[in-house]
Design a protein around this motif. Structure first.
Motif, PDB file in Angstrom:
ATOM      1  N   ILE A   3       0.772  -1.217   0.102  1.00 29.26           N
ATOM      2  CA  ILE A   3      -0.043   0.064   0.255  1.00 29.26           C
ATOM      3  C   ILE A   3       0.880   1.412   0.296  1.00 29.26           C
ATOM      4  CG2 ILE A   3      -1.832   1.888   0.951  1.00 29.26           C
ATOM      5  CD1 ILE A   3      -2.807  -1.347   0.147  1.00 29.26           C
ATOM      6  N   MET A   4       1.824   1.203   0.982  1.00 27.08           N
ATOM      7  CA  MET A   4       3.130   2.479   0.884  1.00 27.08           C
ATOM      8  C   MET A   4       3.917   2.800  -0.459  1.00 27.08           C
ATOM      9  SD  MET A   4       5.066   2.940   4.588  1.00 27.08           S
ATOM     10  CE  MET A   4       4.726   0.677   4.742  1.00 27.08           C
ATOM     11  N   VAL A   5       3.921   0.823  -1.109  1.00 26.02           N
ATOM     12  CA  VAL A   5       4.396   1.298  -2.823  1.00 26.02           C
ATOM     13  C   VAL A   5       3.401   2.409  -3.812  1.00 26.02           C
ATOM     14  CG1 VAL A   5       4.975   0.195  -4.573  1.00 26.02           C
ATOM     15  CG2 VAL A   5       5.901  -0.686  -2.411  1.00 26.02           C
ATOM     16  N   LEU A   6       2.116   1.706  -3.743  1.00 25.63           N
ATOM     17  CA  LEU A   6       0.645   2.871  -4.684  1.00 25.63           C
ATOM     18  C   LEU A   6       1.028   4.000  -4.028  1.00 25.63           C
ATOM     19  CD1 LEU A   6      -0.301   1.397  -6.518  1.00 25.63           C
ATOM     20  CD2 LEU A   6      -2.430   1.362  -4.981  1.00 25.63           C
ATOM     21  N   LYS A  53      -3.248 -15.811   2.368  1.00 24.59           N
ATOM     22  CA  LYS A  53      -3.124 -14.686   2.731  1.00 24.59           C
ATOM     23  C   LYS A  53      -1.446 -14.172   2.125  1.00 24.59           C
ATOM     24  CE  LYS A  53      -4.470 -11.309   5.945  1.00 24.59           C
ATOM     25  NZ  LYS A  53      -4.243 -10.793   7.247  1.00 24.59           N
ATOM     26  N   PHE A  54      -1.110 -15.660   2.740  1.00 27.60           N
ATOM     27  CA  PHE A  54       0.362 -14.574   2.221  1.00 27.60           C
ATOM     28  C   PHE A  54       0.655 -14.966   0.956  1.00 27.60           C
ATOM     29  CE2 PHE A  54       4.729 -16.671   1.875  1.00 27.60           C
ATOM     30  CZ  PHE A  54       5.991 -14.593   2.387  1.00 27.60           C
ATOM     31  N   LYS A  55       0.332 -16.292   0.092  1.00 21.61           N
ATOM     32  CA  LYS A  55       0.407 -15.343  -1.091  1.00 21.61           C
ATOM     33  C   LYS A  55      -0.521 -14.675  -2.031  1.00 21.61           C
ATOM     34  CE  LYS A  55      -2.488 -17.610  -3.592  1.00 21.61           C
ATOM     35  NZ  LYS A  55      -3.793 -16.647  -4.667  1.00 21.61           N
ATOM     36  N   SER A  56      -1.672 -14.124  -1.661  1.00 21.38           N
ATOM     37  CA  SER A  56      -2.237 -12.843  -1.881  1.00 21.38           C
ATOM     38  C   SER A  56      -1.627 -11.675  -1.733  1.00 21.38           C
ATOM     39  CB  SER A  56      -3.685 -13.352  -1.224  1.00 21.38           C
ATOM     40  OG  SER A  56      -4.215 -13.823  -1.985  1.00 21.38           O
ATOM     41  N   ALA A  57      -0.392 -11.850  -0.462  1.00 23.31           N
ATOM     42  CA  ALA A  57       0.142 -10.558  -0.047  1.00 23.31           C
ATOM     43  C   ALA A  57       1.522 -10.314  -1.082  1.00 23.31           C
ATOM     44  CB  ALA A  57       0.431 -10.540   1.439  1.00 23.31           C
ATOM     45  N   ILE A  58       1.399 -11.317  -1.320  1.00 24.38           N
ATOM     46  CA  ILE A  58       3.167 -11.120  -2.086  1.00 24.38           C
ATOM     47  C   ILE A  58       2.599 -11.029  -3.433  1.00 24.38           C
ATOM     48  CG2 ILE A  58       4.704 -12.634  -3.390  1.00 24.38           C
ATOM     49  CD1 ILE A  58       5.706 -12.244  -0.313  1.00 24.38           C
ATOM     50  N   LEU A  59       1.484 -11.750  -4.025  1.00 24.70           N
ATOM     51  CA  LEU A  59       1.488 -11.297  -5.271  1.00 24.70           C
ATOM     52  C   LEU A  59       0.924  -9.721  -5.036  1.00 24.70           C
ATOM     53  CD1 LEU A  59      -0.971 -14.557  -6.305  1.00 24.70           C
ATOM     54  CD2 LEU A  59       0.898 -13.309  -7.356  1.00 24.70           C
ATOM     55  N   ILE A  60       0.012  -8.949  -4.856  1.00 19.81           N
ATOM     56  CA  ILE A  60      -0.576  -7.721  -4.747  1.00 19.81           C
ATOM     57  C   ILE A  60       0.990  -6.811  -4.429  1.00 19.81           C
ATOM     58  CG2 ILE A  60      -1.286  -5.939  -2.646  1.00 19.81           C
ATOM     59  CD1 ILE A  60      -3.338  -8.077  -2.039  1.00 19.81           C
ATOM     60  N   LEU A  61       2.146  -7.160  -3.293  1.00 22.74           N
ATOM     61  CA  LEU A  61       3.655  -6.788  -3.486  1.00 22.74           C
ATOM     62  C   LEU A  61       4.274  -6.629  -5.099  1.00 22.74           C
ATOM     63  CD1 LEU A  61       5.470  -4.799  -2.043  1.00 22.74           C
ATOM     64  CD2 LEU A  61       6.507  -7.089  -1.197  1.00 22.74           C
ATOM     65  N   ILE A  62       3.921  -7.481  -5.256  1.00 21.44           N
ATOM     66  CA  ILE A  62       4.384  -8.079  -7.592  1.00 21.44           C
ATOM     67  C   ILE A  62       3.819  -6.653  -7.855  1.00 21.44           C
ATOM     68  CG2 ILE A  62       5.094  -8.845  -8.895  1.00 21.44           C
ATOM     69  CD1 ILE A  62       5.731 -11.459  -6.451  1.00 21.44           C
ATOM     70  N   MET A  63       2.523  -6.729  -7.851  1.00 23.41           N
ATOM     71  CA  MET A  63       1.722  -5.942  -8.372  1.00 23.41           C
ATOM     72  C   MET A  63       2.348  -4.249  -8.309  1.00 23.41           C
ATOM     73  SD  MET A  63      -2.453  -5.278  -9.083  1.00 23.41           S
ATOM     74  CE  MET A  63      -2.534  -4.691  -6.981  1.00 23.41           C
ATOM     75  N   PHE A  85       4.510   0.888 -10.160  1.00 23.19           N
ATOM     76  CA  PHE A  85       5.232   1.823 -10.090  1.00 23.19           C
ATOM     77  C   PHE A  85       6.179   2.049 -11.071  1.00 23.19           C
ATOM     78  CE2 PHE A  85       9.546   3.081  -8.472  1.00 23.19           C
ATOM     79  CZ  PHE A  85       9.082   4.030  -7.806  1.00 23.19           C
ATOM     80  N   PHE A  86       7.036   0.684 -11.798  1.00 23.34           N
ATOM     81  CA  PHE A  86       7.974   0.936 -12.328  1.00 23.34           C
ATOM     82  C   PHE A  86       7.412   1.400 -13.907  1.00 23.34           C
ATOM     83  CE2 PHE A  86      10.887  -1.964 -10.044  1.00 23.34           C
ATOM     84  CZ  PHE A  86      11.639  -0.755 -10.061  1.00 23.34           C
TER      85      PHE A  86
END
Length: 127
Positions: free
Chosen positions: A14-17, A79-89, A94-95
């Motif tokens: 969320i901070m990255v977004l 939930k961990f997998k979902s958090a990792i996928l959201i971070l990757i997204m 960002f890029f």
């Protein structure tokens, strides 16, 4: 412990977004010329649309990818997998957004929408 790590990863994403939105929206705060202010506003709206469109496309792509991966992951790690996928997204968004912003500003420099002095201030460029 996994739930805590998942929540921390989600907060980081969320901070990255938010940081991405801040870097895209920063274009609106610097420009004081009234004649070209509408052009700068349109550029900011276009960059925001690129950001939102990339979020939507990546969300759907990662959703379908996660449906393929779900049967192989134990239920306590979903939930961990979902958090990792959201971070990757969010990192990919960002890029995409920052590279789009840099290309648009280079184009605006080439066409004379912004001046060389404004680009020397280096307010916009993110390396």
């Amino acid at each position: 412990m996994i739930k805590l790590i998942s929540d921390i990863i989600f907060l980081i994403s969320i901070m990255v977004l938010i940081y991405t939105g801040f870097k895209i929206g920063m274009i609106l705060f610097w420009y004081e010329d009234k004649k070209r202010g509408l052009v700068i506003l349109l550029i900011a709206i276009m960059l925001g649309a690129v950001m939102l469109l990339s979020i939507i496309i990546l969300m759907y792509a990662l959703y379908y990818l996660s449906n393929l991966i779900i049967p192989t992951i134990p239920t306590e790690y979903i939930k961990f997998k979902s958090a990792i996928l959201i971070l990757i997204m969010n990192v990919i968004v960002f890029f995409i957004s920052i590279n789009t912003k840099n290309k648009v500003l280079d184009y605006c420099l080439k066409k004379g929408i912004i001046t060389k002095r404004e680009s020397i201030l280096n307010i916009f460029k993110v390396n």
